[in-house]
Motif scaffolding. Sequence first.
Motif, PDB file in Angstrom:
ATOM      1  N   GLU A 611       0.872  -1.177   0.000  1.00  0.00           N
ATOM      2  CA  GLU A 611       0.000   0.000   0.000  1.00  0.00           C
ATOM      3  C   GLU A 611       0.908   1.226   0.000  1.00  0.00           C
ATOM      4  O   GLU A 611       1.617   1.481   0.973  1.00  0.00           O
ATOM      5  N   PRO A 612       0.912   2.008  -1.089  1.00  0.00           N
ATOM      6  CA  PRO A 612       1.960   3.017  -1.263  1.00  0.00           C
ATOM      7  C   PRO A 612       1.812   4.264  -0.399  1.00  0.00           C
ATOM      8  O   PRO A 612       2.812   4.864  -0.019  1.00  0.00           O
ATOM      9  N   GLU A 613       0.584   4.673  -0.095  1.00  0.00           N
ATOM     10  CA  GLU A 613       0.388   5.931   0.624  1.00  0.00           C
ATOM     11  C   GLU A 613       0.998   5.879   2.018  1.00  0.00           C
ATOM     12  O   GLU A 613       1.637   6.828   2.466  1.00  0.00           O
ATOM     13  N   THR A 614       0.800   4.744   2.710  1.00  0.00           N
ATOM     14  CA  THR A 614       1.327   4.604   4.073  1.00  0.00           C
ATOM     15  C   THR A 614       2.519   3.647   4.116  1.00  0.00           C
ATOM     16  O   THR A 614       3.029   3.351   5.186  1.00  0.00           O
ATOM     17  N   ARG A 615       2.950   3.176   2.972  1.00  0.00           N
ATOM     18  CA  ARG A 615       4.022   2.184   2.838  1.00  0.00           C
ATOM     19  C   ARG A 615       3.774   1.024   3.791  1.00  0.00           C
ATOM     20  O   ARG A 615       4.553   0.757   4.702  1.00  0.00           O
ATOM     21  N   SER A 616       2.685   0.322   3.508  1.00  0.00           N
ATOM     22  CA  SER A 616       2.273  -0.790   4.357  1.00  0.00           C
ATOM     23  C   SER A 616       2.325  -2.110   3.605  1.00  0.00           C
ATOM     24  O   SER A 616       2.002  -2.182   2.413  1.00  0.00           O
ATOM     25  N   ASP A 617       2.730  -3.155   4.316  1.00  0.00           N
ATOM     26  CA  ASP A 617       2.662  -4.515   3.795  1.00  0.00           C
ATOM     27  C   ASP A 617       1.256  -5.050   4.039  1.00  0.00           C
ATOM     28  O   ASP A 617       0.746  -4.978   5.156  1.00  0.00           O
ATOM     29  N   GLN A 618       0.665  -5.597   2.980  1.00  0.00           N
ATOM     30  CA  GLN A 618      -0.661  -6.195   3.128  1.00  0.00           C
ATOM     31  C   GLN A 618      -0.663  -7.567   2.471  1.00  0.00           C
ATOM     32  O   GLN A 618      -0.134  -7.748   1.377  1.00  0.00           O
ATOM     33  N   SER A 619      -1.254  -8.514   3.176  1.00  0.00           N
ATOM     34  CA  SER A 619      -1.310  -9.881   2.692  1.00  0.00           C
ATOM     35  C   SER A 619      -2.737 -10.399   2.872  1.00  0.00           C
ATOM     36  O   SER A 619      -3.331 -10.237   3.938  1.00  0.00           O
ATOM     37  N   ARG A 620      -3.263 -11.011   1.823  1.00  0.00           N
ATOM     38  CA  ARG A 620      -4.627 -11.558   1.915  1.00  0.00           C
ATOM     39  C   ARG A 620      -4.638 -12.992   1.410  1.00  0.00           C
ATOM     40  O   ARG A 620      -4.248 -13.272   0.269  1.00  0.00           O
ATOM     41  N   LEU A 621      -5.069 -13.892   2.271  1.00  0.00           N
ATOM     42  CA  LEU A 621      -5.220 -15.297   1.913  1.00  0.00           C
ATOM     43  C   LEU A 621      -6.710 -15.613   1.915  1.00  0.00           C
ATOM     44  O   LEU A 621      -7.394 -15.396   2.918  1.00  0.00           O
ATOM     45  N   VAL A 622      -7.192 -16.089   0.779  1.00  0.00           N
ATOM     46  CA  VAL A 622      -8.614 -16.403   0.643  1.00  0.00           C
ATOM     47  C   VAL A 622      -8.747 -17.829   0.129  1.00  0.00           C
ATOM     48  O   VAL A 622      -8.052 -18.234  -0.802  1.00  0.00           O
ATOM     49  N   SER A 623      -9.643 -18.591   0.773  1.00  0.00           N
ATOM     50  CA  SER A 623      -9.840 -19.981   0.394  1.00  0.00           C
ATOM     51  C   SER A 623     -11.327 -20.289   0.280  1.00  0.00           C
ATOM     52  O   SER A 623     -12.147 -19.750   1.024  1.00  0.00           O
ATOM     53  N   ILE A 624     -11.664 -21.141  -0.685  1.00  0.00           N
ATOM     54  CA  ILE A 624     -13.007 -21.715  -0.771  1.00  0.00           C
ATOM     55  C   ILE A 624     -12.915 -23.165  -0.313  1.00  0.00           C
ATOM     56  O   ILE A 624     -12.056 -23.915  -0.780  1.00  0.00           O
ATOM     57  N   VAL A 625     -13.785 -23.545   0.604  1.00  0.00           N
ATOM     58  CA  VAL A 625     -13.839 -24.927   1.081  1.00  0.00           C
ATOM     59  C   VAL A 625     -15.245 -25.452   0.813  1.00  0.00           C
ATOM     60  O   VAL A 625     -16.222 -24.966   1.402  1.00  0.00           O
ATOM     61  N   LYS A 626     -15.349 -26.401  -0.073  1.00  0.00           N
ATOM     62  CA  LYS A 626     -16.643 -26.991  -0.404  1.00  0.00           C
ATOM     63  C   LYS A 626     -16.874 -28.194   0.504  1.00  0.00           C
ATOM     64  O   LYS A 626     -16.047 -29.105   0.570  1.00  0.00           O
ATOM     65  N   THR A 627     -17.986 -28.194   1.229  1.00  0.00           N
ATOM     66  CA  THR A 627     -18.244 -29.261   2.212  1.00  0.00           C
ATOM     67  C   THR A 627     -19.378 -30.182   1.796  1.00  0.00           C
ATOM     68  O   THR A 627     -19.656 -31.163   2.475  1.00  0.00           O
ATOM     69  N   GLY A 628     -20.061 -29.878   0.738  1.00  0.00           N
ATOM     70  CA  GLY A 628     -21.156 -30.715   0.256  1.00  0.00           C
ATOM     71  C   GLY A 628     -21.677 -30.167  -1.055  1.00  0.00           C
ATOM     72  O   GLY A 628     -21.210 -29.141  -1.561  1.00  0.00           O
ATOM     73  N   GLU A 629     -22.661 -30.830  -1.653  1.00  0.00           N
ATOM     74  CA  GLU A 629     -23.210 -30.384  -2.927  1.00  0.00           C
ATOM     75  C   GLU A 629     -23.764 -28.973  -2.838  1.00  0.00           C
ATOM     76  O   GLU A 629     -23.701 -28.212  -3.796  1.00  0.00           O
TER      77      GLU A 629
END
Length: 915
Positions: A611-629
């Motif tokens: 993020e350039p304005e505040t010089r911040s490290d950002q990390s996003r982990l997103v997962s889909i978990v299908k548990t049934g039909e």
Amino acid sequence: MSKKYYLLLLIVFYGVVAIAQNTEKIPLPTHLEQGYPRLYITQSEKKSLEKTIKKEQWAQEVLGGIHNRIDKHVERHVTDPEWMVSRLMMYWKTKATNVYINGIYYSHADGEAPVPTVRFTGSRDNTTNYAMPDLEDILPYMDDERGLYLRNKTKEGKPLEWVEQSKTGGIIHRHNQRIMGLARDAAFLYWLEDKEPFAKFAFDIFDTYMTGMYYRNEPIDLLNGHIQTLVGLECFQVIHENTLIYASELYDFLHQYIEKKHPEKIKIYDATIKKWNDQIIKNGVPQNNWNLHQAKIILKAAMVLQSNENYKDKKGREYYIDYILNETSARQWSLTKFLDYGYDQNNGVWAECPGYSFGVTGDLIHFVNDFDNTFDHNILPYMPVMKKAVKVLPQYLFPNGQTVSFGDSYYGGLKIEAISDMIRTAQKNNDKELEKEFTEMYRLFAPEENKTSNRTRKPSTNISSFFASKPIELNAKYGKGDIKDYITQTFYAPNVSWHVQRMGTGKHGMMVSLNGSLGNHMHANGINMELYGKGLVQGADPGKGAGYLQPIYLEYYSQFPAHNTVMVDGASSYTEMLSYHAFDLMGEYPKSEQKEGYYPDITYSDVYFLEPETRSDQSRLVSIVKTGEETGYYIDIFRSKKQRKGDKFHDYYYHNLGQTMKVMDANGTLLKLTPSEEMGFAGGHLYALDYMWDKNSARFEGDYQAEWKIDFPDGKEDVFMNLWMKGTKDREVFSVKSPPNKAFRGNHGLPYKVDKQPYLTFVARQHGAAWENPFVSVYEPFTSSEGKSIKSISSFEDENANTEFVGLNITHKSGRKDVVFSSANHKKVNYKDMATDATYTLVANETNGDWVIFVGNGKSVTAKGYTISANEYGNIVLKSENGQLKLHNEVPVTIFNGQTEKQFKTQDYRMITLK
């Protein structure tokens, strides 16, 4: 000659050929029609069109529609030839030649020509409180120092009143385009039916406008700014000079009449067209869709000119055609350079937001089709990326058939015109392979009414419907394609910083779309998320909200708080529109565009953003978990911290469709939120925060939930989104109302007016850094008839005290139990009898004894009595089903079960044994 040496020669030879093809010019048409008309049809083809109209019902309907639109005006013109002409927006009295603008607004005009000249438009910003009256109410020969006599849309009854020209937006040039469009239709009817009143009507309008434009000069920006490089002769942006297209089409059909009746005028008309074309080439923006829009206008105008040798400056038809195909100047690139710059050659994605990407691809294929129809010259072979560009379009689709909508886009169905134009091109050039390929695609994605018939939907009542846009006949021997050939479980387009994960289609499908800010028409949104659930894009992007020059667009809709993202210290921002802030894809499963050979019930992506304005490290982990039909959930883990420390707060924004939202603790008890003024511009934060209202908050360190309800009328099930979030110290939660979501045109079956109602927003604020105390979320969409499938969620810590780790226990009503591990530093973590060093690990336990160990970007995991190890980080899936093991390993692994150890080379998902 050795085989190796022969192979090397072949590589060099084909490399040279490839380079030569890459730099090869697109050849000009070998045959250029000398007579008129020539744009859509030639004189020799007239009888064929007459037969089509006589034989085909659709053609009769098109012709009838054109007559219905134009006949009354032509009839009046016979007895009152000044009526329509006088309603053009011109400098009737002042006859100004010079136009002056003040940035994006009209200033004044001076100079005097021997004839009335064309009036310039009011503003680059189309937003205006005024509207052009009906033709009957327009003051004839309107040219008054008070401005224009228009209707005020903001007052009851919309009264007519005088208004300063700079406040009229773009209605002046759009009105002139309307009248020139009527004249164009009349010119076509004259050519087709040989009735002189149509020619007289068309000529009088055309002559007045084109002679007036002959004496007009390029507008002068008094600020000497960027706008000077954009202006055309009739409006502030050369891409909107569509009157030149109408004028060219009119000139084409009326040329024989002009040759007979007014041959002395041809020199003036040609000079006007050339001057206008040169203005469009001189100005504009080459690196985005402007280049194509300019080229479309230039080509139409060029095609009605004479050959180069007929002009003293040698700038005739061939010159302008070659210019848009092969020549590059500062603000108008050649077609080949344009394609190389804008398209990802690997996957065919255009480097703009989805809405503009669809438009460019559709326009380019139509350009190819139009060029071929006019010149009998197919340029598609010189644009090899276009096949990919059309075939990639379905990757933009959510499971309900709506397209993703980040940046300046809207939700809607897939536009199929590019597919049908590919079929037209294939049929015209007898390319059976190409025709089969895109007929199969068309049958799969076309609307239902077009799939069973060999004819497409009814054409519009425009002259183009007789030619380039006439209905196509689908070859009955070509069937419907397989959706797996067009849509994959993951897809990554680095040139627009966009990653998508999906599972299934329709109501129970799941999909998450992440985007950064790379390319044109993008927003300042960090790592933005769109989320799908139960048939709807629930976590939807808000759209552009208003015109690009409006404060609410610049200050809210294009900024962080309008999106599903994390903002730092209330200050995160950067340049919207053409943006250069991409995320890095650190990990994904399965690989982008992989069609088989993977475990289908878990996906993930891990992205990093500076993020350039505040010089911040950002990390996003997103997962889909299908548990049934019909069941599944999303995991979203967002970490954020400033590189220079001194973090004040990090805000996690999530907006979801629905008429109601409630914020609760983990047990479902409503949290006691109180009014708060902490989220606003005051304190040195973004203006965007002042566009939000009804802000209530509470400090709360326990786990909590937010739930949105889309309340359908009785008889139809309601749709929900439940967000569970892990509590932590120094956490504050907000309930907020945001400006409406403007990305749904036509409401798409939603039970309330989304574009008029507040967009209900949840905000989690982490005071201090949000890296060791990240935003850890589980999203579950569900319906009122089904209910939630997750019973409970709780968190746990690493037994080794890794502060950059989070763990979750997710228990389902079915009895299934999932254990989730997420680490930011690859340190080995332990929980009970499990250990892992991966970025993301999920251990799923079914009640029947089946289980899955999923490892995302790891080297080592121990679970279920197995230890899996690798020498490099990678993705690994080990599944036990009915006592049999299945493995997918993207890196070589060793598996040990306490007794037996076995090594496995990298391979797709398959059955294995440890014996």
